[in-house]
Design a protein around this motif. Structure first.
Motif, PDB file in Angstrom:
ATOM      1  N   CYS A   2       0.848  -1.189  -0.026  1.00 50.36           N
ATOM      2  CA  CYS A   2      -0.127   0.122  -0.118  1.00 50.36           C
ATOM      3  C   CYS A   2       0.825   1.099   0.046  1.00 50.36           C
ATOM      4  O   CYS A   2       0.396   2.172  -0.430  1.00 50.36           O
ATOM      5  CB  CYS A   2      -0.910  -0.034   1.169  1.00 50.36           C
ATOM      6  SG  CYS A   2      -0.193   0.251   2.717  1.00 50.36           S
ATOM      7  N   GLU A   3       1.979   1.287   0.407  1.00 50.77           N
ATOM      8  CA  GLU A   3       3.061   2.225   0.445  1.00 50.77           C
ATOM      9  C   GLU A   3       2.763   3.468   1.519  1.00 50.77           C
ATOM     10  O   GLU A   3       3.633   4.389   1.337  1.00 50.77           O
ATOM     11  CB  GLU A   3       3.251   2.888  -1.059  1.00 50.77           C
ATOM     12  CG  GLU A   3       3.685   1.742  -2.088  1.00 50.77           C
ATOM     13  CD  GLU A   3       3.888   2.410  -3.440  1.00 50.77           C
ATOM     14  OE1 GLU A   3       4.407   3.523  -3.374  1.00 50.77           O
ATOM     15  OE2 GLU A   3       3.728   1.641  -4.147  1.00 50.77           O
ATOM     16  N   VAL A   4       1.997   2.963   2.246  1.00 49.61           N
ATOM     17  CA  VAL A   4       1.618   4.149   3.380  1.00 49.61           C
ATOM     18  C   VAL A   4       2.908   4.394   4.200  1.00 49.61           C
ATOM     19  O   VAL A   4       3.409   5.399   4.591  1.00 49.61           O
ATOM     20  CB  VAL A   4       0.664   3.608   4.276  1.00 49.61           C
ATOM     21  CG1 VAL A   4       0.476   4.422   5.358  1.00 49.61           C
ATOM     22  CG2 VAL A   4      -0.913   3.770   3.550  1.00 49.61           C
ATOM     23  N   CYS A   5       3.589   3.223   4.451  1.00 48.56           N
ATOM     24  CA  CYS A   5       4.798   3.024   5.242  1.00 48.56           C
ATOM     25  C   CYS A   5       5.810   4.196   4.607  1.00 48.56           C
ATOM     26  O   CYS A   5       6.718   4.811   5.366  1.00 48.56           O
ATOM     27  CB  CYS A   5       5.357   1.954   5.647  1.00 48.56           C
ATOM     28  SG  CYS A   5       5.815   0.997   3.838  1.00 48.56           S
ATOM     29  N   ILE A   6       5.767   4.338   3.452  1.00 52.68           N
ATOM     30  CA  ILE A   6       6.870   4.936   2.417  1.00 52.68           C
ATOM     31  C   ILE A   6       6.546   6.293   2.896  1.00 52.68           C
ATOM     32  O   ILE A   6       7.376   7.460   2.944  1.00 52.68           O
ATOM     33  CB  ILE A   6       7.096   4.617   1.192  1.00 52.68           C
ATOM     34  CG1 ILE A   6       7.387   3.110   0.777  1.00 52.68           C
ATOM     35  CG2 ILE A   6       7.616   5.827   0.239  1.00 52.68           C
ATOM     36  CD1 ILE A   6       7.292   2.681  -0.542  1.00 52.68           C
ATOM     37  N   ASP A   7       5.350   6.712   2.409  1.00 53.04           N
ATOM     38  CA  ASP A   7       4.812   8.037   2.725  1.00 53.04           C
ATOM     39  C   ASP A   7       5.222   8.709   4.210  1.00 53.04           C
ATOM     40  O   ASP A   7       5.404   9.844   4.454  1.00 53.04           O
ATOM     41  CB  ASP A   7       3.264   8.182   2.365  1.00 53.04           C
ATOM     42  CG  ASP A   7       3.207   7.974   0.943  1.00 53.04           C
ATOM     43  OD1 ASP A   7       4.212   8.267   0.199  1.00 53.04           O
ATOM     44  OD2 ASP A   7       1.966   7.674   0.502  1.00 53.04           O
ATOM     45  N   LYS A   8       4.924   7.752   5.294  1.00 56.41           N
ATOM     46  CA  LYS A   8       4.782   8.091   6.541  1.00 56.41           C
ATOM     47  C   LYS A   8       6.326   8.022   7.423  1.00 56.41           C
ATOM     48  O   LYS A   8       6.260   8.755   8.441  1.00 56.41           O
ATOM     49  CB  LYS A   8       3.929   7.309   7.446  1.00 56.41           C
ATOM     50  CG  LYS A   8       2.446   7.538   6.760  1.00 56.41           C
ATOM     51  CD  LYS A   8       1.709   8.788   7.031  1.00 56.41           C
ATOM     52  CE  LYS A   8       0.313   8.946   6.848  1.00 56.41           C
ATOM     53  NZ  LYS A   8      -0.358  10.166   7.013  1.00 56.41           N
ATOM     54  N   CYS A   9       7.091   7.498   6.575  1.00 52.79           N
ATOM     55  CA  CYS A   9       8.319   7.348   7.357  1.00 52.79           C
ATOM     56  C   CYS A   9       9.034   8.624   7.712  1.00 52.79           C
ATOM     57  O   CYS A   9       9.565   9.171   6.384  1.00 52.79           O
ATOM     58  CB  CYS A   9       9.369   6.367   6.719  1.00 52.79           C
ATOM     59  SG  CYS A   9      10.963   6.245   7.324  1.00 52.79           S
ATOM     60  N   PRO A  10       9.214   9.182   8.572  1.00 51.16           N
ATOM     61  CA  PRO A  10       9.874  10.645   9.025  1.00 51.16           C
ATOM     62  C   PRO A  10      11.114  10.653   8.353  1.00 51.16           C
ATOM     63  O   PRO A  10      12.034  11.793   8.177  1.00 51.16           O
ATOM     64  CB  PRO A  10       9.874  10.912  10.097  1.00 51.16           C
ATOM     65  CG  PRO A  10       9.788   9.799  10.960  1.00 51.16           C
ATOM     66  CD  PRO A  10       9.182   8.718   9.978  1.00 51.16           C
ATOM     67  N   HIS A  11      12.038   9.638   8.151  1.00 45.09           N
ATOM     68  CA  HIS A  11      13.482   9.468   7.962  1.00 45.09           C
ATOM     69  C   HIS A  11      13.905   9.083   6.464  1.00 45.09           C
ATOM     70  O   HIS A  11      14.966   8.758   6.189  1.00 45.09           O
ATOM     71  CB  HIS A  11      14.135   8.785   9.136  1.00 45.09           C
ATOM     72  CG  HIS A  11      13.753   8.806  10.500  1.00 45.09           C
ATOM     73  ND1 HIS A  11      14.297  10.110  10.991  1.00 45.09           N
ATOM     74  CD2 HIS A  11      13.249   8.179  11.227  1.00 45.09           C
ATOM     75  CE1 HIS A  11      13.710  10.280  12.239  1.00 45.09           C
ATOM     76  NE2 HIS A  11      13.118   9.135  12.545  1.00 45.09           N
ATOM     77  N   LYS A  12      12.865   8.800   5.783  1.00 43.48           N
ATOM     78  CA  LYS A  12      12.827   8.391   4.284  1.00 43.48           C
ATOM     79  C   LYS A  12      13.773   7.207   4.508  1.00 43.48           C
ATOM     80  O   LYS A  12      14.504   6.910   3.204  1.00 43.48           O
ATOM     81  CB  LYS A  12      13.498   9.656   3.452  1.00 43.48           C
ATOM     82  CG  LYS A  12      12.693  11.015   3.693  1.00 43.48           C
ATOM     83  CD  LYS A  12      11.300  10.705   2.937  1.00 43.48           C
ATOM     84  CE  LYS A  12      10.574  12.072   2.938  1.00 43.48           C
ATOM     85  NZ  LYS A  12       9.146  11.861   3.000  1.00 43.48           N
ATOM     86  N   ALA A  13      13.515   6.172   5.180  1.00 45.04           N
ATOM     87  CA  ALA A  13      14.105   4.904   5.300  1.00 45.04           C
ATOM     88  C   ALA A  13      13.509   3.850   4.474  1.00 45.04           C
ATOM     89  O   ALA A  13      14.367   2.810   4.130  1.00 45.04           O
ATOM     90  CB  ALA A  13      14.407   4.438   6.552  1.00 45.04           C
ATOM     91  N   ILE A  14      12.381   4.044   4.063  1.00 47.69           N
ATOM     92  CA  ILE A  14      11.551   3.004   3.397  1.00 47.69           C
ATOM     93  C   ILE A  14      11.226   3.593   1.863  1.00 47.69           C
ATOM     94  O   ILE A  14      10.943   4.851   1.668  1.00 47.69           O
ATOM     95  CB  ILE A  14      10.214   2.735   3.970  1.00 47.69           C
ATOM     96  CG1 ILE A  14      10.593   2.273   5.576  1.00 47.69           C
ATOM     97  CG2 ILE A  14       9.285   1.494   3.394  1.00 47.69           C
ATOM     98  CD1 ILE A  14       9.253   2.173   6.213  1.00 47.69           C
ATOM     99  N   TYR A  15      11.619   2.573   0.788  1.00 46.00           N
ATOM    100  CA  TYR A  15      11.396   3.044  -0.448  1.00 46.00           C
ATOM    101  C   TYR A  15      10.977   1.861  -1.315  1.00 46.00           C
ATOM    102  O   TYR A  15      11.141   0.650  -0.637  1.00 46.00           O
ATOM    103  CB  TYR A  15      12.868   3.505  -1.132  1.00 46.00           C
ATOM    104  CG  TYR A  15      13.684   2.681  -1.128  1.00 46.00           C
ATOM    105  CD1 TYR A  15      14.342   2.038  -2.266  1.00 46.00           C
ATOM    106  CD2 TYR A  15      14.659   2.396   0.053  1.00 46.00           C
ATOM    107  CE1 TYR A  15      15.377   1.057  -2.156  1.00 46.00           C
ATOM    108  CE2 TYR A  15      15.863   1.478   0.222  1.00 46.00           C
ATOM    109  CZ  TYR A  15      15.997   0.913  -1.170  1.00 46.00           C
ATOM    110  OH  TYR A  15      16.960   0.201  -1.242  1.00 46.00           O
ATOM    111  N   LYS A  16      10.575   2.081  -2.463  1.00 46.32           N
ATOM    112  CA  LYS A  16      10.078   1.102  -3.336  1.00 46.32           C
ATOM    113  C   LYS A  16      11.063   0.895  -4.412  1.00 46.32           C
ATOM    114  O   LYS A  16      11.562   1.879  -5.075  1.00 46.32           O
ATOM    115  CB  LYS A  16       8.893   1.310  -3.808  1.00 46.32           C
ATOM    116  CG  LYS A  16       7.843   0.084  -4.627  1.00 46.32           C
ATOM    117  CD  LYS A  16       6.463   0.289  -4.984  1.00 46.32           C
ATOM    118  CE  LYS A  16       5.977  -0.876  -5.773  1.00 46.32           C
ATOM    119  NZ  LYS A  16       4.493  -0.474  -6.123  1.00 46.32           N
ATOM    120  N   GLU A  17      11.586  -0.494  -4.884  1.00 39.58           N
ATOM    121  CA  GLU A  17      12.439  -0.701  -5.794  1.00 39.58           C
ATOM    122  C   GLU A  17      11.813  -1.669  -6.779  1.00 39.58           C
ATOM    123  O   GLU A  17      11.670  -2.883  -6.083  1.00 39.58           O
ATOM    124  CB  GLU A  17      13.792  -0.836  -5.435  1.00 39.58           C
ATOM    125  CG  GLU A  17      14.846  -1.012  -6.588  1.00 39.58           C
ATOM    126  CD  GLU A  17      16.128  -1.403  -5.947  1.00 39.58           C
ATOM    127  OE1 GLU A  17      16.814  -0.143  -5.539  1.00 39.58           O
ATOM    128  OE2 GLU A  17      16.546  -2.489  -5.575  1.00 39.58           O
TER     129      GLU A  17
END
Length: 303
Positions: free
Chosen positions: A58-73
């Motif tokens: 769903c990619e919500v974790c990507i949007d909500k991570c304040p440290h930009k540690a999660i991304y999609k590849e």
């Protein structure tokens, strides 16, 4: 005193010493055994476990991570470990619980509160507490000593499950409060030990001798793995027997290799290097057991 990270407090444990036990797993280990079935116990810092099977992308974790540690590849949800600060924001927004942070600190009084809950089981079964890992003996020794001494005051048996790769001063500090050391021996051949664990075994064998000389009660635990320490002639097994026979050791536990922790590596974004490892046959395990029995060791297959 530094509070170490604890992975898990396992109640009603039957394979980490005598009787029914509470096993406390500490996070962090100096060895890098390629067959390790608890890879989340290796690092001394917190880590994120990601269960892809639960993830809906769903990619919500990507949007909500304040440290930009999660991304999609491509179609994979990935983690930049250098950016992650374990703030748990991603956990708060993951409706499917696809993420978990491993590693938690306990005040000594809080850990003891968990331990004493099962006093009745210890008393009825001859059990107690096992401090394990990771590697418990590389943690803050004052913390470990405090837990062991408080257990001793309350009449709770204490076992230490150790790979032996730690300063001997740490073992000396807790020796008066420990009933049994569950001591891992993997290989006597130093080069093979380096190959499979990324460390020399000099310190491990030296500490074992010193513990024996200091009158410690020691149970040897040997993981048995085809191609590592099990072969047609049982060369490494016989080397281990030759090494421990002069020492103050009466019990040996033979632990057949298993790969039930293999799925954890993917969750940690790690590769599993033990793909080609195999469990010895039942016949081979029985043969090795009889070799130890013949050499006057009380021996069983399993923990």
């Amino acid at each position: 005193m530094k509070k170490p990270l604890i992975l898990n407090i396992q109640k009603y444990s039957l394979h980490d010493g005598d009787g029914i036990r509470t096993t406390v797993f500490f996070k962090g280990c100096p060895l890098e055994c390629i067959w390790c079935h608890n890879p989340e116990s290796q690092a001394y810092n917190k880590e994120v476990l990601y269960n892809e099977e639960k993830c809906t992308k769903c990619e919500v974790c990507i949007d909500k991570c304040p440290h930009k540690a999660i991304y999609k590849e491509e179609n994979n949800i990935c983690l930049n470990k250098n950016n992650c600060e374990f703030c748990e924001t991603c956990l708060d927004y993951c409706l499917n619980n696809a993420r978990e942070i491993v590693g938690k600190t306990y005040e000594i009084k809080d850990l003891m509160r968990e331990i004493v809950k099962d006093m009745m089981f210890y008393e009825e079964s001859g059990g107690g507490v096992t401090l394990s890992g990771g590697e418990v003996m590389t943690q803050d020794v004052e913390y470990i000593k405090a837990i062991a001494s408080l257990c001793k005051e309350k009449g709770i048996s204490v076992a230490i499950d150790t790979c032996g790769y730690a300063r001997f001063e740490n073992y000396e500090a807790i020796l008066p409060f420990v009933d049994t050391f569950l001591y891992d021996i993997k290989l006597i051949d130093e080069e093979k030990h380096k190959l499979f664990t990324n460390k020399s075994n000099d310190l491990i064998l030296e500490n074992l001798i010193k513990l024996s000389e200091n009158g410690a009660n020691i149970n040897i635990r040997i993981p048995l793995i085809e191609g590592v320490n099990v072969d047609k002639e049982n060369i490494e097994v016989k080397k281990i027997i030759d090494f421990i026979k002069p020492l103050n050791i009466k019990k040996v536990n033979l632990l057949p290799y298993h790969n039930i922790g293999m799925h954890k590596y993917k969750k940690l974004y790690m590769d599993y290097e033990g793909q080609n490892l195999n469990r010895p046959s039942d016949e081979k395990l029985e043969e090795i057991k009889q070799i130890f029995i013949t050499n006057n060791f009380e021996t069983k297959i399993g923990g």
